[in-house]
Design a protein around this motif. Sequence first.
Motif, mmCIF file in Angstrom:
data_model
loop_
_atom_site.group_PDB
_atom_site.id
_atom_site.type_symbol
_atom_site.label_atom_id
_atom_site.label_comp_id
_atom_site.label_asym_id
_atom_site.label_seq_id
_atom_site.Cartn_x
_atom_site.Cartn_y
_atom_site.Cartn_z
ATOM 1 N N ALA A 21 -32.097 -7.500 -0.033
ATOM 2 C CA ALA A 21 -31.711 -7.699 -1.433
ATOM 3 C C ALA A 21 -30.570 -8.702 -1.537
ATOM 4 O O ALA A 21 -30.579 -9.589 -2.418
ATOM 5 C CB ALA A 21 -31.317 -6.364 -2.062
ATOM 6 N N MET A 22 -29.589 -8.607 -0.643
ATOM 7 C CA MET A 22 -28.462 -9.548 -0.660
ATOM 8 C C MET A 22 -28.913 -10.969 -0.328
ATOM 9 O O MET A 22 -28.426 -11.930 -0.914
ATOM 10 C CB MET A 22 -27.374 -9.092 0.318
ATOM 11 N N ILE A 25 -30.414 -12.406 -3.434
ATOM 12 C CA ILE A 25 -29.367 -12.774 -4.394
ATOM 13 C C ILE A 25 -28.678 -14.070 -3.967
ATOM 14 O O ILE A 25 -28.474 -14.985 -4.780
ATOM 15 C CB ILE A 25 -28.345 -11.619 -4.545
ATOM 16 N N VAL A 26 -28.330 -14.172 -2.687
ATOM 17 C CA VAL A 26 -27.686 -15.388 -2.178
ATOM 18 C C VAL A 26 -28.641 -16.567 -2.295
ATOM 19 O O VAL A 26 -28.237 -17.675 -2.683
ATOM 20 C CB VAL A 26 -27.215 -15.194 -0.715
ATOM 21 N N ARG A 28 -30.941 -17.080 -4.498
ATOM 22 C CA ARG A 28 -30.994 -17.505 -5.901
ATOM 23 C C ARG A 28 -29.742 -18.283 -6.288
ATOM 24 O O ARG A 28 -29.805 -19.190 -7.099
ATOM 25 C CB ARG A 28 -31.164 -16.302 -6.818
ATOM 26 N N ARG A 29 -28.612 -17.915 -5.723
ATOM 27 C CA ARG A 29 -27.336 -18.578 -6.068
ATOM 28 C C ARG A 29 -27.196 -19.952 -5.429
ATOM 29 O O ARG A 29 -26.796 -20.890 -6.096
ATOM 30 C CB ARG A 29 -26.159 -17.713 -5.628
ATOM 31 N N THR A 35 -29.644 -21.040 2.129
ATOM 32 C CA THR A 35 -29.598 -19.668 2.652
ATOM 33 C C THR A 35 -30.181 -19.605 4.057
ATOM 34 O O THR A 35 -29.596 -18.983 4.956
ATOM 35 C CB THR A 35 -30.356 -18.706 1.715
#
Length: 177
Positions: A21-22, A25-26, A28-29, A35
């Motif tokens: 999940a992290m 999120i990373v 997407r950022r 990543t």
Amino acid sequence: MVSMRLVSLLLLIAFPLIEIAMLIIVGRRIGVLATVALVMLTAVAGLLLLRRQGVGMLTRAAAAARQGEPPAAAALDGLVGVMAAVLLITPGPIADVLGVLLLIPPVRSFVARNMARRLAEEGVFSVRVYQGRRRGGGPAAERTPAPDANGDGPVIEGEFRRLDETTARPTRSNGGQ
């Protein structure tokens, strides 16, 4: 009361899911390529650190033993370094942060001390402290054990081989030759 095995099982299942999940999120950022590059960079850093920590742990433990100190502290410090390397190799931002935290000397020594205390409490190992007085002479002289609080304690026996001396081939002692 929840058993330690159940908590360990839940962590074993939850940790990878949280890491995935992290990573999403990373990703997407900062973007997918950034990543992936970050994951690869920390994995390479972890592999290099793992190689360095393995050799360093053996060197520090040997140096401690040569000085007459128990090598357990150096071995535990090296083990914490290996844990940091493994966490860096593991993909995911939480593992990377934990790995970097274990590289900070005060955090590293805190974790090593707590590991030693827990292992000693569970009876996994015990350490016998030796004083600096030597019997005989020379570098291979025996050391006198420091007295325990109650006068006795476990004795750890083992065999060793000096690597700085030339070794002779063993001879057979059976009378038939």
